[in-house]
Design a protein around this motif. Structure first.
Motif, PDB file in Angstrom:
ATOM      1  N   ALA A   1      39.039 -14.776 -39.226  1.00 12.71           N
ATOM      2  CA  ALA A   1      40.225 -14.856 -39.588  1.00 12.71           C
ATOM      3  C   ALA A   1      41.650 -16.245 -39.484  1.00 12.71           C
ATOM      4  CB  ALA A   1      40.877 -13.517 -39.604  1.00 12.71           C
ATOM      5  N   ARG A   2      41.452 -16.656 -38.660  1.00 14.15           N
ATOM      6  CA  ARG A   2      42.169 -17.744 -37.900  1.00 14.15           C
ATOM      7  C   ARG A   2      41.660 -18.402 -39.324  1.00 14.15           C
ATOM      8  NH1 ARG A   2      43.704 -20.921 -32.553  1.00 14.15           N
ATOM      9  NH2 ARG A   2      45.088 -22.340 -33.324  1.00 14.15           N
ATOM     10  N   GLU A   3      40.342 -19.105 -39.075  1.00  8.21           N
ATOM     11  CA  GLU A   3      40.228 -19.913 -40.569  1.00  8.21           C
ATOM     12  C   GLU A   3      40.267 -19.399 -41.971  1.00  8.21           C
ATOM     13  OE1 GLU A   3      36.463 -20.724 -38.898  1.00  8.21           O
ATOM     14  OE2 GLU A   3      37.159 -21.510 -36.978  1.00  8.21           O
ATOM     15  N   VAL A   4      39.874 -18.576 -42.255  1.00  6.81           N
ATOM     16  CA  VAL A   4      40.528 -18.099 -43.354  1.00  6.81           C
ATOM     17  C   VAL A   4      42.194 -18.298 -43.526  1.00  6.81           C
ATOM     18  CG1 VAL A   4      41.242 -15.785 -45.168  1.00  6.81           C
ATOM     19  CG2 VAL A   4      38.492 -16.457 -43.538  1.00  6.81           C
ATOM     20  N   ALA A   5      42.744 -18.405 -42.695  1.00  5.13           N
ATOM     21  CA  ALA A   5      44.332 -19.016 -42.914  1.00  5.13           C
ATOM     22  C   ALA A   5      45.036 -20.174 -43.042  1.00  5.13           C
ATOM     23  CB  ALA A   5      45.290 -17.716 -41.721  1.00  5.13           C
ATOM     24  N   GLU A   6      44.343 -21.118 -42.170  1.00  4.15           N
ATOM     25  CA  GLU A   6      44.609 -22.350 -42.620  1.00  4.15           C
ATOM     26  C   GLU A   6      44.434 -22.471 -43.432  1.00  4.15           C
ATOM     27  OE1 GLU A   6      42.413 -23.774 -39.610  1.00  4.15           O
ATOM     28  OE2 GLU A   6      43.142 -23.727 -37.542  1.00  4.15           O
ATOM     29  N   ALA A   7      42.686 -22.024 -43.845  1.00 11.07           N
ATOM     30  CA  ALA A   7      42.421 -22.692 -45.525  1.00 11.07           C
ATOM     31  C   ALA A   7      43.231 -22.478 -46.222  1.00 11.07           C
ATOM     32  CB  ALA A   7      40.647 -22.132 -45.705  1.00 11.07           C
ATOM     33  N   VAL A   8      44.090 -20.870 -46.201  1.00 16.21           N
ATOM     34  CA  VAL A   8      44.928 -20.463 -47.881  1.00 16.21           C
ATOM     35  C   VAL A   8      45.794 -21.703 -47.588  1.00 16.21           C
ATOM     36  CG1 VAL A   8      45.998 -18.709 -48.326  1.00 16.21           C
ATOM     37  CG2 VAL A   8      43.928 -17.730 -47.803  1.00 16.21           C
ATOM     38  N   ARG A   9      46.381 -21.559 -46.078  1.00 17.05           N
ATOM     39  CA  ARG A   9      47.842 -22.708 -46.343  1.00 17.05           C
ATOM     40  C   ARG A   9      47.770 -23.570 -46.472  1.00 17.05           C
ATOM     41  NH1 ARG A   9      49.125 -19.448 -41.644  1.00 17.05           N
ATOM     42  NH2 ARG A   9      47.308 -20.675 -40.218  1.00 17.05           N
ATOM     43  N   PHE A  10      46.480 -24.706 -46.600  1.00 16.54           N
ATOM     44  CA  PHE A  10      46.094 -25.441 -46.892  1.00 16.54           C
ATOM     45  C   PHE A  10      45.828 -25.812 -48.419  1.00 16.54           C
ATOM     46  CE2 PHE A  10      42.938 -28.869 -48.199  1.00 16.54           C
ATOM     47  CZ  PHE A  10      43.684 -30.073 -48.154  1.00 16.54           C
TER      48      PHE A  10
ATOM     49  N   GLY B   1      49.517 -16.825 -45.168  1.00 16.63           N
ATOM     50  CA  GLY B   1      48.864 -16.412 -44.787  1.00 16.63           C
ATOM     51  C   GLY B   1      48.754 -15.740 -42.799  1.00 16.63           C
ATOM     52  N   ARG B   2      49.160 -14.277 -42.933  1.00 22.04           N
ATOM     53  CA  ARG B   2      49.621 -13.308 -42.176  1.00 22.04           C
ATOM     54  C   ARG B   2      47.748 -13.113 -42.311  1.00 22.04           C
ATOM     55  NH1 ARG B   2      53.294  -9.349 -43.475  1.00 22.04           N
ATOM     56  NH2 ARG B   2      52.752  -9.749 -45.213  1.00 22.04           N
ATOM     57  N   THR B   3      47.785 -12.028 -40.773  1.00 16.06           N
ATOM     58  CA  THR B   3      46.797 -11.164 -40.594  1.00 16.06           C
ATOM     59  C   THR B   3      47.094  -9.898 -40.805  1.00 16.06           C
ATOM     60  OG1 THR B   3      45.142 -13.356 -40.069  1.00 16.06           O
ATOM     61  CG2 THR B   3      44.761 -10.561 -39.516  1.00 16.06           C
ATOM     62  N   VAL B   4      46.955  -8.810 -41.326  1.00 19.31           N
ATOM     63  CA  VAL B   4      47.478  -7.527 -41.620  1.00 19.31           C
ATOM     64  C   VAL B   4      45.650  -6.743 -41.832  1.00 19.31           C
ATOM     65  CG1 VAL B   4      49.538  -8.736 -42.266  1.00 19.31           C
ATOM     66  CG2 VAL B   4      47.589  -7.359 -43.509  1.00 19.31           C
ATOM     67  N   ARG B   5      46.411  -5.350 -41.056  1.00 15.11           N
ATOM     68  CA  ARG B   5      45.569  -4.293 -40.660  1.00 15.11           C
ATOM     69  C   ARG B   5      45.864  -2.845 -41.800  1.00 15.11           C
ATOM     70  NH1 ARG B   5      43.872  -0.072 -38.825  1.00 15.11           N
ATOM     71  NH2 ARG B   5      41.663   0.826 -38.089  1.00 15.11           N
ATOM     72  N   ALA B   6      44.989  -2.716 -42.332  1.00 18.00           N
ATOM     73  CA  ALA B   6      45.703  -1.821 -43.300  1.00 18.00           C
ATOM     74  C   ALA B   6      43.991  -0.459 -43.391  1.00 18.00           C
ATOM     75  CB  ALA B   6      45.480  -2.088 -44.215  1.00 18.00           C
ATOM     76  N   GLY B   7      45.371   0.411 -43.098  1.00 21.38           N
ATOM     77  CA  GLY B   7      44.425   1.634 -42.550  1.00 21.38           C
ATOM     78  C   GLY B   7      44.923   2.481 -43.247  1.00 21.38           C
ATOM     79  N   GLU B   8      45.177   4.295 -42.942  1.00 21.12           N
ATOM     80  CA  GLU B   8      45.496   5.467 -42.943  1.00 21.12           C
ATOM     81  C   GLU B   8      47.046   5.144 -42.859  1.00 21.12           C
ATOM     82  OE1 GLU B   8      43.762   8.492 -42.434  1.00 21.12           O
ATOM     83  OE2 GLU B   8      42.206   8.394 -44.157  1.00 21.12           O
ATOM     84  N   ASP B   9      47.697   4.622 -41.314  1.00 23.83           N
ATOM     85  CA  ASP B   9      48.396   5.032 -40.793  1.00 23.83           C
ATOM     86  C   ASP B   9      49.214   3.175 -40.718  1.00 23.83           C
ATOM     87  OD1 ASP B   9      47.966   7.273 -40.342  1.00 23.83           O
ATOM     88  OD2 ASP B   9      47.149   6.849 -38.336  1.00 23.83           O
ATOM     89  N   GLU B  10      48.437   2.209 -41.146  1.00 27.48           N
ATOM     90  CA  GLU B  10      49.134   0.954 -41.173  1.00 27.48           C
ATOM     91  C   GLU B  10      48.668   0.110 -42.287  1.00 27.48           C
ATOM     92  OE1 GLU B  10      47.942  -1.692 -37.962  1.00 27.48           O
ATOM     93  OE2 GLU B  10      46.184   0.103 -37.615  1.00 27.48           O
ATOM     94  N   HIS B  11      49.768   0.149 -43.352  1.00 27.51           N
ATOM     95  CA  HIS B  11      49.996  -0.785 -45.017  1.00 27.51           C
ATOM     96  C   HIS B  11      49.807  -0.041 -45.543  1.00 27.51           C
ATOM     97  CE1 HIS B  11      51.896  -4.259 -42.920  1.00 27.51           C
ATOM     98  NE2 HIS B  11      50.816  -3.901 -42.319  1.00 27.51           N
ATOM     99  N   PRO B  12      50.187   1.826 -45.646  1.00 27.98           N
ATOM    100  CA  PRO B  12      48.806   2.695 -46.278  1.00 27.98           C
ATOM    101  C   PRO B  12      49.140   2.088 -47.981  1.00 27.98           C
ATOM    102  CG  PRO B  12      51.223   4.000 -45.803  1.00 27.98           C
ATOM    103  CD  PRO B  12      50.642   1.943 -44.684  1.00 27.98           C
ATOM    104  N   ASP B  13      50.094   1.360 -48.868  1.00 25.95           N
ATOM    105  CA  ASP B  13      50.164   1.102 -49.989  1.00 25.95           C
ATOM    106  C   ASP B  13      48.815   0.366 -49.853  1.00 25.95           C
ATOM    107  OD1 ASP B  13      51.463  -1.070 -48.437  1.00 25.95           O
ATOM    108  OD2 ASP B  13      53.168  -2.076 -49.442  1.00 25.95           O
ATOM    109  N   LEU B  14      48.936  -0.994 -48.799  1.00 22.96           N
ATOM    110  CA  LEU B  14      48.066  -1.997 -49.477  1.00 22.96           C
ATOM    111  C   LEU B  14      46.027  -0.849 -48.986  1.00 22.96           C
ATOM    112  CD1 LEU B  14      45.821  -4.612 -49.772  1.00 22.96           C
ATOM    113  CD2 LEU B  14      47.051  -5.076 -47.099  1.00 22.96           C
ATOM    114  N   PHE B  15      46.335  -0.119 -48.443  1.00 19.02           N
ATOM    115  CA  PHE B  15      44.804   0.413 -47.851  1.00 19.02           C
ATOM    116  C   PHE B  15      44.870   1.608 -49.482  1.00 19.02           C
ATOM    117  CE2 PHE B  15      43.000   4.176 -45.842  1.00 19.02           C
ATOM    118  CZ  PHE B  15      41.334   3.167 -45.658  1.00 19.02           C
ATOM    119  N   TRP B  16      45.787   1.948 -49.970  1.00 21.63           N
ATOM    120  CA  TRP B  16      45.831   2.478 -51.221  1.00 21.63           C
ATOM    121  C   TRP B  16      44.725   1.786 -51.937  1.00 21.63           C
ATOM    122  CZ3 TRP B  16      47.987   2.029 -55.699  1.00 21.63           C
ATOM    123  CH2 TRP B  16      46.857   2.009 -56.639  1.00 21.63           C
ATOM    124  N   ALA B  17      46.083   0.326 -52.435  1.00 23.89           N
ATOM    125  CA  ALA B  17      45.320  -0.481 -53.726  1.00 23.89           C
ATOM    126  C   ALA B  17      44.215  -0.906 -52.974  1.00 23.89           C
ATOM    127  CB  ALA B  17      46.157  -1.486 -53.335  1.00 23.89           C
TER     128      ALA B  17
END
Length: 474
Positions: free
Chosen positions: A63-72, A183-199
């Motif tokens: 995931a860190r490499e993904v974030a680096e690539a996106v930022r670049f 470039g942030r790493t987030v976790r989406a689940g029922e109790d974390e970022h529920p709006d994103l998890f629905w999407a």
């Protein structure tokens, strides 16, 4: 960082040589650019019609490499594409002159047999997931071939041989780890970022790069399969019997009615091989005797070829793998009903297929756990009992127009019975109206609001795109 709009493309041109050199030196993964020996192989995708030349391919294993690539990519003003399985018919996993975040090295699959769940890397294919779960007699709804990427499949909704029994793939989604546009790493689940998890239950890759997904598994020690074939003129009668059979079939039954080129196999009569045929594939989540008992109406027809097998689910997933290297065009229409007139039109359109070729003219059943699944997710097509799916694969560029016209006409034939909704993983670029139809108008508005929170600059737009909602009036 500059905002990135859907219309901008790779306006910034290739990255500066010094910037690229610095990125390559500090990046933990592999970097492939034009001129490298591996470039053409690395950029090749499933659809041979797609021939795009990215400026940079960043092969990410964390995931860190993904974030680096996106930022670049953002710093250099590059259009960003995300590649998992590379199966998008529109070739959206490549960006001409841009940056590809290549997730294929991120493919670890970890099974928790006691908890009946699995964690899957964002670049893993269905085959890797299926094989990892097989020793424990577990499985979850996957695509109908082993080479499909898990990430794009699940986030788009996910329909397969097991969906009538276990629901759509997104119905079995427990959490997602996602790298967002900043470039942030987030976790989406029922109790974390529920709006994103629905999407993420059908909204696709609009909101970030999925670096891992957690899915629910179900007990499935064995599946059984019956593949039957007839000459094409038997299609209307076979399709009517198949339709009536599915209306009362148990959830364990999956499969489809498929017009295809009969293969040169031992179970196929020589006079059928290489010619158009009507086939019925019955899959069953259980043992062969149960399949034979429930599928008797179809098995009792006077078929000309048959193949029966009881096998692990992972083996079923490999049986119909689509061959790479062909030109592709697919579409779909979701039907509220399947009267005799629709059956006749569907079967007649098979005459326009390119034969011999790997093309398939498919009628898929839904119902069962698909129809009973959560209504709140943005997958309005789940309620349709039938799906017409023209799936074209051919070799000669001279056949491009013919193949695309066939898919268009197949949709037009059954349009009078359409629900208007569509599974977007089954289609390419068919316009904004079809994108909205893939989510439903109300869901589309809500998805646009989620998009504005997680990707306001529309960095991740190489997909069935949802533009971020603008500020509320007033």
């Amino acid at each position: 960082m500059a905002a990135h709009s859907a219309s901008r493309g790779a306006a910034g041109g290739p990255p500066a040589a010094a910037a690229l050199a610095g990125f390559r030196a500090g990046f933990g993964g592999g970097v492939v650019v034009p001129g490298d020996a591996a470039y053409d192989e690395t950029r090749a995708v499933f659809n041979a019609m797609v021939d795009r030349r990215p400026a940079v391919i960043a092969r990410c294993g964390t995931a860190r490499e993904v974030a680096e690539a996106v930022r670049f990519g953002r710093e250099q003003g590059l259009e960003i594409a995300v590649r998992g399985g590379g199966h998008s018919v529109a070739g959206t996993s490549l960006a001409e002159g841009g940056l590809v975040v290549d997730l294929r090295p991120l493919r670890t699959v970890t099974v928790d047999p006691e908890g009946r769940r699995v964690r899957v890397g964002g670049g893993a294919t269905m085959g890797l997931l299926d094989r990892a779960a097989e020793p424990y007699g577990l499985a979850t709804t996957g695509g109908r071939v082993s080479t499909t990427g898990v990430g794009g499949f699940v986030l788009g909704g996910g329909t397969g041989w097991l969906d009538r029994k276990f629901g759509l793939a997104c119905d079995n989604l427990l959490s997602v780890e996602l790298v967002t546009a900043d470039g942030r790493t987030v976790r989406a689940g029922e109790d974390e970022h529920p709006d994103l998890f629905w999407a993420l239950h059908g909204g696709g890759g609009n909101f970030g790069v999925a670096t891992s997904l957690e899915l629910r598994l179900h007990p499935l020690p064995v599946v059984s399969v019956a593949l039957l074939m007839w000459p094409p003129e038997a299609g209307p009668e076979v399709a009517r019997v198949y339709r009536d059979f599915l209306e009362s079939a148990p959830d364990e039954v999956g499969g489809g009615l498929i017009h295809l080129t009969a293969p040169s196999e031992d179970f196929v009569p020589e006079e059928m091989a290489g010619r158009l045929a009507c086939a019925v594939l019955v899959t069953y989540a259980g043992v062969m005797q149960e399949l034979r008992d429930v599928a008797e109406p179809v098995l009792g027809l006077d078929h000309h070829a048959e193949m029966f097998a009881e096998l692990p689910y992972a083996d079923l997933q490999c049986m119909l793998d689509d061959p790479p290297g062909y030109r592709n065009h697919w579409s779909a229409e979701y039907l509220a009903s399947l009267p005799d007139r629709a059956v006749d039109l569907f079967c007649r359109r098979a005459d326009d297929m390119i034969v011999p070729s790997p093309s398939q003219h498919v009628l898929f059943p839904q119902g069962g756990a698909v129809a009973r699944g959560p209504e709140e997710f943005p997958v309005p097509w789940r309620g349709a009992p039938w799906v017409v799916h023209p799936f074209g694969l051919w070799e000669d560029p001279a056949d491009d127009e013919r193949a695309e016209r066939w898919a268009h006409d197949a949709r037009a034939d059954v349009a009078p019975w359409s629900t208007g909704a569509v599974y977007l993983n089954f289609i390419g670029n068919e316009g904004e109206d079809r994108v909205v139809a893939g989510f439903g108008a109300g869901n589309h508005r809500r998805l646009a609001e989620v998009k504005a929170r997680y990707d306001p600059g529309n960095v991740f737009h190489l997909n069935h795109n949802i533009a971020p909602a603008g500020p509320a009036p007033g």
